[in-house]
Scaffold this motif. Structure first.
Motif, PDB file in Angstrom:
ATOM      1  N   THR A  52       1.003   7.699 -10.879  1.00 25.43           N
ATOM      2  CA  THR A  52      -0.748   7.814 -11.162  1.00 25.43           C
ATOM      3  C   THR A  52      -0.779   6.641 -11.856  1.00 25.43           C
ATOM      4  O   THR A  52      -2.379   6.382 -11.612  1.00 25.43           O
ATOM      5  CB  THR A  52      -1.441   9.031 -12.537  1.00 25.43           C
ATOM      6  N   HIS A  53      -0.846   5.398 -12.342  1.00 18.26           N
ATOM      7  CA  HIS A  53      -0.276   4.615 -12.415  1.00 18.26           C
ATOM      8  C   HIS A  53      -0.822   3.335 -11.343  1.00 18.26           C
ATOM      9  O   HIS A  53      -1.306   2.112 -11.621  1.00 18.26           O
ATOM     10  CB  HIS A  53       0.556   3.830 -14.041  1.00 18.26           C
ATOM     11  N   CYS A  54      -0.347   3.757 -10.567  1.00 18.88           N
ATOM     12  CA  CYS A  54      -0.158   2.917  -9.186  1.00 18.88           C
ATOM     13  C   CYS A  54      -2.002   2.479  -8.745  1.00 18.88           C
ATOM     14  O   CYS A  54      -2.609   3.480  -8.416  1.00 18.88           O
ATOM     15  CB  CYS A  54       0.245   3.664  -8.026  1.00 18.88           C
ATOM     16  N   VAL A  55      -2.639   1.462  -8.305  1.00 28.05           N
ATOM     17  CA  VAL A  55      -3.685   1.256  -7.957  1.00 28.05           C
ATOM     18  C   VAL A  55      -3.817  -0.003  -7.063  1.00 28.05           C
ATOM     19  O   VAL A  55      -4.354  -0.189  -6.370  1.00 28.05           O
ATOM     20  CB  VAL A  55      -4.616   0.379  -9.279  1.00 28.05           C
ATOM     21  N   ASN A  56      -2.778   0.355  -6.274  1.00 26.45           N
ATOM     22  CA  ASN A  56      -2.389  -0.681  -5.236  1.00 26.45           C
ATOM     23  C   ASN A  56      -3.410  -0.015  -3.839  1.00 26.45           C
ATOM     24  O   ASN A  56      -3.028   1.471  -3.860  1.00 26.45           O
ATOM     25  CB  ASN A  56      -0.835  -0.190  -4.333  1.00 26.45           C
ATOM     26  N   PRO A  57      -4.788  -0.836  -3.296  1.00 28.40           N
ATOM     27  CA  PRO A  57      -5.497   0.079  -2.559  1.00 28.40           C
ATOM     28  C   PRO A  57      -4.684  -0.079  -1.039  1.00 28.40           C
ATOM     29  O   PRO A  57      -5.125   1.068  -0.201  1.00 28.40           O
ATOM     30  CB  PRO A  57      -6.615  -1.065  -1.964  1.00 28.40           C
ATOM     31  N   GLU A  58      -3.727  -0.223  -0.790  1.00 25.23           N
ATOM     32  CA  GLU A  58      -3.450   0.313   0.561  1.00 25.23           C
ATOM     33  C   GLU A  58      -2.919   1.949   0.377  1.00 25.23           C
ATOM     34  O   GLU A  58      -2.605   2.198  -0.201  1.00 25.23           O
ATOM     35  CB  GLU A  58      -1.809  -1.032   0.612  1.00 25.23           C
ATOM     36  N   ALA A 114     -12.475   5.239 -12.889  1.00 33.26           N
ATOM     37  CA  ALA A 114     -10.895   4.863 -12.515  1.00 33.26           C
ATOM     38  C   ALA A 114     -10.427   3.427 -11.720  1.00 33.26           C
ATOM     39  O   ALA A 114     -11.148   2.983 -10.967  1.00 33.26           O
ATOM     40  CB  ALA A 114     -10.614   6.552 -11.471  1.00 33.26           C
ATOM     41  N   ALA A 115      -9.179   3.328 -12.503  1.00 30.68           N
ATOM     42  CA  ALA A 115      -8.955   2.280 -11.924  1.00 30.68           C
ATOM     43  C   ALA A 115      -8.894   2.123 -10.215  1.00 30.68           C
ATOM     44  O   ALA A 115      -8.674   0.777  -9.813  1.00 30.68           O
ATOM     45  CB  ALA A 115      -8.066   1.438 -12.355  1.00 30.68           C
ATOM     46  N   ILE A 147       4.629  -5.375  -8.565  1.00 30.50           N
ATOM     47  CA  ILE A 147       6.457  -5.743  -8.334  1.00 30.50           C
ATOM     48  C   ILE A 147       7.191  -5.957  -6.982  1.00 30.50           C
ATOM     49  O   ILE A 147       6.239  -5.327  -6.719  1.00 30.50           O
ATOM     50  CB  ILE A 147       6.535  -4.066  -9.037  1.00 30.50           C
ATOM     51  N   PRO A 148       7.889  -7.703  -7.397  1.00 33.46           N
ATOM     52  CA  PRO A 148       8.217  -7.404  -5.914  1.00 33.46           C
ATOM     53  C   PRO A 148       8.987  -7.031  -4.942  1.00 33.46           C
ATOM     54  O   PRO A 148       8.643  -6.372  -3.796  1.00 33.46           O
ATOM     55  CB  PRO A 148       8.871  -8.592  -6.487  1.00 33.46           C
ATOM     56  N   PHE A 149       9.632  -5.630  -5.471  1.00 29.60           N
ATOM     57  CA  PHE A 149      10.530  -4.574  -4.686  1.00 29.60           C
ATOM     58  C   PHE A 149       9.761  -3.477  -4.528  1.00 29.60           C
ATOM     59  O   PHE A 149      10.163  -2.985  -3.889  1.00 29.60           O
ATOM     60  CB  PHE A 149      11.582  -4.703  -5.062  1.00 29.60           C
ATOM     61  N   LEU A 150       8.674  -3.380  -5.083  1.00 28.43           N
ATOM     62  CA  LEU A 150       7.764  -2.375  -5.147  1.00 28.43           C
ATOM     63  C   LEU A 150       6.103  -2.537  -4.094  1.00 28.43           C
ATOM     64  O   LEU A 150       6.134  -3.082  -5.040  1.00 28.43           O
ATOM     65  CB  LEU A 150       7.355  -1.455  -5.861  1.00 28.43           C
ATOM     66  N   THR A 151       5.914  -1.022  -3.420  1.00 28.59           N
ATOM     67  CA  THR A 151       4.576  -1.682  -3.382  1.00 28.59           C
ATOM     68  C   THR A 151       3.475  -1.091  -3.838  1.00 28.59           C
ATOM     69  O   THR A 151       2.801  -2.014  -4.021  1.00 28.59           O
ATOM     70  CB  THR A 151       3.819  -0.690  -1.472  1.00 28.59           C
ATOM     71  N   CYS A 152       4.391  -0.533  -5.001  1.00 32.72           N
ATOM     72  CA  CYS A 152       2.980  -0.120  -6.732  1.00 32.72           C
ATOM     73  C   CYS A 152       2.380  -1.434  -6.686  1.00 32.72           C
ATOM     74  O   CYS A 152       2.942  -2.374  -7.253  1.00 32.72           O
ATOM     75  CB  CYS A 152       3.690   0.783  -7.233  1.00 32.72           C
ATOM     76  N   TRP A 153       0.554  -1.550  -7.637  1.00 35.48           N
ATOM     77  CA  TRP A 153       0.400  -1.911  -8.369  1.00 35.48           C
ATOM     78  C   TRP A 153       0.517  -1.637 -10.102  1.00 35.48           C
ATOM     79  O   TRP A 153      -0.750  -0.309  -9.828  1.00 35.48           O
ATOM     80  CB  TRP A 153      -1.461  -2.827  -7.944  1.00 35.48           C
ATOM     81  N   VAL A 154       1.052  -0.700 -10.579  1.00 39.92           N
ATOM     82  CA  VAL A 154       1.385  -0.688 -11.696  1.00 39.92           C
ATOM     83  C   VAL A 154       0.123  -1.273 -13.010  1.00 39.92           C
ATOM     84  O   VAL A 154       0.102  -1.816 -13.209  1.00 39.92           O
ATOM     85  CB  VAL A 154       2.589  -1.260 -12.215  1.00 39.92           C
TER      86      VAL A 154
END
Length: 91
Positions: free
Chosen positions: A85-91, A59-60, A28-35
């Motif tokens: 919990t749906h976020c998989v951004n490794p940052e 775990a993803a 999502i461009p305006f969020l840091t999360c990768w859903v």
């Protein structure tokens, strides 16, 4: 008979772990999360993401870290600082 790669390898009949992972996230461009849009731990979409990797269901968010940075060091606890919990951004 031709043998097809299966869950025990990095490549199965649907692609590499990286390819399958990328196909199941929404950046999502305006969020840091990768859903994570794939399977989840409780089956209803509000648990932790799950993906097959080298013959094991993992775990993803842990697979995301390993794809981005390599093996998870012993003793390192991965945490969702965003608390999603749906976020998989490794940052």
């Amino acid at each position: 008979m031709t043998r097809r790669a299966g869950h025990g390898s990095d490549t199965d009949f649907r692609g590499t772990t990286q390819e399958r992972f990328e196909a199941k996230i929404e950046r999502i461009p305006f969020l840091t999360c990768w859903v994570w849009m794939g399977a989840s731990s409780n089956g209803y979409g509000n648990g932790y993401g799950r993906i097959w990797d080298h013959g094991r269901m993992k775990a993803a968010h842990r697979v995301a870290y390993e794809l981005d940075r390599g093996p998870i060091p012993d003793g390192l606890t991965l945490d969702h600082l965003c608390r999603i919990t749906h976020c998989v951004n490794p940052e």
